[in-house]
Design a protein around this motif. Structure first.
Motif, short mmCIF file in Angstrom:
data_model
loop_
_atom_site.label_atom_id
_atom_site.label_comp_id
_atom_site.label_asym_id
_atom_site.label_seq_id
_atom_site.Cartn_x
_atom_site.Cartn_y
_atom_site.Cartn_z
N LYS A 20 2.05 -3.35 -1.53
CA LYS A 20 1.00 -1.96 -1.82
C LYS A 20 -0.56 -2.00 -1.74
O LYS A 20 -0.84 -0.55 -1.52
N THR A 21 -1.07 -3.19 -1.78
CA THR A 21 -2.76 -3.16 -1.27
C THR A 21 -3.12 -2.41 -0.29
O THR A 21 -4.05 -1.69 -0.03
N ARG A 22 -1.94 -2.96 0.59
CA ARG A 22 -2.31 -2.76 2.22
C ARG A 22 -1.55 -1.03 2.02
O ARG A 22 -2.49 -0.79 2.93
N LEU A 23 -1.17 -0.43 1.37
CA LEU A 23 -0.79 1.21 1.85
C LEU A 23 -1.88 1.79 1.13
O LEU A 23 -2.53 2.82 1.51
N MET A 24 -2.70 1.25 0.44
CA MET A 24 -4.13 1.54 0.00
C MET A 24 -5.45 1.36 0.53
O MET A 24 -6.32 3.18 0.57
N HIS A 25 -5.03 0.70 1.40
CA HIS A 25 -6.23 0.37 2.48
C HIS A 25 -5.93 1.34 3.17
O HIS A 25 -7.22 2.06 3.68
N LEU A 26 -4.80 1.79 3.67
CA LEU A 26 -4.48 2.42 4.94
C LEU A 26 -5.32 4.29 4.25
O LEU A 26 -4.57 5.45 5.38
N MET A 27 -4.85 4.56 2.93
CA MET A 27 -5.17 6.06 3.09
C MET A 27 -6.47 6.29 2.70
O MET A 27 -6.88 7.34 3.17
N THR A 28 -7.49 5.36 3.13
CA THR A 28 -8.56 5.73 3.56
C THR A 28 -9.33 5.41 5.49
O THR A 28 -9.87 4.71 5.69
N ASP A 86 -9.52 6.42 9.05
CA ASP A 86 -9.57 6.39 10.13
C ASP A 86 -8.96 7.86 10.56
O ASP A 86 -9.55 8.86 11.01
N ASN A 87 -8.10 7.19 10.76
CA ASN A 87 -6.74 8.16 11.70
C ASN A 87 -5.65 8.98 10.60
O ASN A 87 -5.53 8.69 9.43
N PRO A 88 -6.37 10.29 10.87
CA PRO A 88 -5.67 11.52 10.04
C PRO A 88 -4.17 11.03 9.43
O PRO A 88 -4.01 11.41 8.20
N ASP A 89 -3.60 10.74 10.44
CA ASP A 89 -1.89 10.82 10.62
C ASP A 89 -1.41 9.62 9.00
O ASP A 89 -0.78 9.09 9.00
N VAL A 90 -2.65 8.67 9.82
CA VAL A 90 -1.62 7.15 9.30
C VAL A 90 -2.68 7.69 7.02
O VAL A 90 -1.79 7.31 6.40
N ARG A 91 -3.47 8.21 7.01
CA ARG A 91 -3.79 8.36 5.83
C ARG A 91 -2.52 9.03 4.87
O ARG A 91 -2.05 9.15 4.17
#
Length: 410
Positions: free
Chosen positions: A373-381, A383-388
């Protein structure tokens, strides 16, 4: 003068290596030995005679393998290059005390390979130094005994060290890249039986199919592509583990080869190897279920957007198989989530973890136990829109307690 007294010259130069410490003199002495090894049979025989006559064989050269400063490293790199050549020729010879010298030679070449692998882990090396060290291993890995020693040394982990050199950050160093893949190609000529099994295991542990798959997509230098395709083609042979072939299928090499085949190549061997490689992998793919193909794609780490990643039927039918082998597939997805920097891989990993949570009865709890979950929260920010977008979707799915109710309602 030199030609008529070469045996004496070689022995004298080795004595120089033992008794002097000035780096400039050592460089010249080692270069002279290397020149003699490169000037044909007379020079080779004179060096081998001088080394073979010694009770300690290659010890004078091994003593030079120090790298406390840049000048010492130059001496050591040159010594390693000469040692590789000497081993290549000594390993073919025989003598009255062959058993004792063979055991000593094995011990010495293990020390050499271990030292070279340690140096190759140093990211500050110049490309010329990397090339010379890889060439040293290239002389050594032409026989099955050396291949077994290279693969069995768990401290050096030689195949993993070499495989790391074909990763993306090395793609601009074409000659070093070529030499690294060339070593993998040499290993792919292992004989059937124990040697092939050891090479298979080492290649698998080092994720060689995945790494070479990514290399083929990124590098255009023909000589690198040629040796890369030839290596993969050799590894499809039945003497190697079928796991390597399945990893190639999972890594999408069939599609990559099809795309490369439309290019014009000066070397016809590339086309022939691509054809053979594609045929072998298509035959292997026919023996694999859809889940097996997906399984090996995840293990390879070379994720690509294919229909299974969004196929509700696939996930509904196979979701519980994701728990097999101690949740191997799930753990690999989480590892990719934490370690990869590729936006496509990160997006697909988020997508697949979300699909697992949606369709597995205990998916939410299993996902939470994997600590992603922590990593997912980080990926929500990111720079890549698809990753977000995919990270946000995965977090939303994990947070919904009764996803099955939501599905029925929709």
């Amino acid at each position: 003068m030199l030609e008529s007294s070469e045996p004496n010259v070689a022995a004298a130069v080795i004595e120089v290596l033992i008794h002097i410490r000035a780096e400039d003199d050592l460089v010249r002495a080692v270069s002279l030995i290397t020149s003699m090894l490169g000037c044909g049979a007379p020079g080779v025989q004179s060096v081998l005679a001088a080394v073979g006559a010694r009770d300690d064989l290659m010890t004078p050269f091994l003593n030079l393998l120090q790298s406390d400063n840049e000048r010492q490293r130059e001496v050591a790199t040159s010594a390693a290059y000469a040692l590789g050549q000497i081993y290549l020729h000594l390993s073919k010879g025989s003598s009255s005390d062959a058993a004792r010298k063979e055991a000593m030679l094995d011990s010495q070449v293990v020390s050499l390979m271990s030292w070279v692998c340690t140096q190759l882990r140093d990211d500050s090396l110049r490309e010329a130094e990397v090339v010379k060290l890889l060439q040293s291993l290239g002389f050594i890995l032409r026989s099955d005994p050396a291949r077994r020693l290279f693969c069995s040394d768990q401290n050096a982990r030689g195949v993993s060290v070499v495989a790391r050199l074909v990763d993306e950050e090395m793609h601009h160093q074409i000659q070093a890249l070529y030499q690294a893949v060339f070593l993998l190609w040499l290993l792919s000529f292992a004989s059937e039986g124990e040697t092939a099994q050891m090479v298979s295991q080492s290649m698998d542990e080092a994720s060689v199919p995945r790494r070479l798959s990514l290399l083929l997509r990124e590098v255009t230098a023909e000589k690198v592509v040629r040796v890369c395709v030839a290596t993969l083609n050799n590894l499809t042979k039945s003497k190697f583990s079928p796991r390597l072939r399945r990893e190639m299928v999972g890594a999408g090499i069939i599609k990559t080869v099809e795309q490369l085949s439309v290019r014009r190549w000066a070397d016809t061997d590339i086309v022939n190897d691509m054809t053979a490689l594609g045929e072998s992998l298509r035959d292997e793919q026919k023996l694999m279920s859809t889940f097996e193909v997906y399984h090996h794609e995840v293990l390879s780490g070379a994720l690509q957007w294919t229909h299974v990643h969004s196929d509700d039927v696939f996930w509904r039918e196979n979701v519980e198989r994701m728990e097999s082998n101690n949740m191997e597939v799930l753990r690999c997805l989480v590892r990719l989530l934490n370690q990869s920097s590729d936006p496509v891989v990160l997006s697909i990993a988020c997508n697949d973890l979300a699909m697992f949570v949606k369709y597995h009865p205990r998916g939410r709890y299993i996902a939470q136990s994997l600590g992603m979950k922590t990593r997912l929260m980080h990926l929500m920010t990111s720079d890549n829109p698809d990753v977000r977008r995919h990270a946000l979707n995965c977090v939303q799915v994990i947070m919904i307690t009764h996803w099955d109710v939501v599905q029925r309602a929709s």
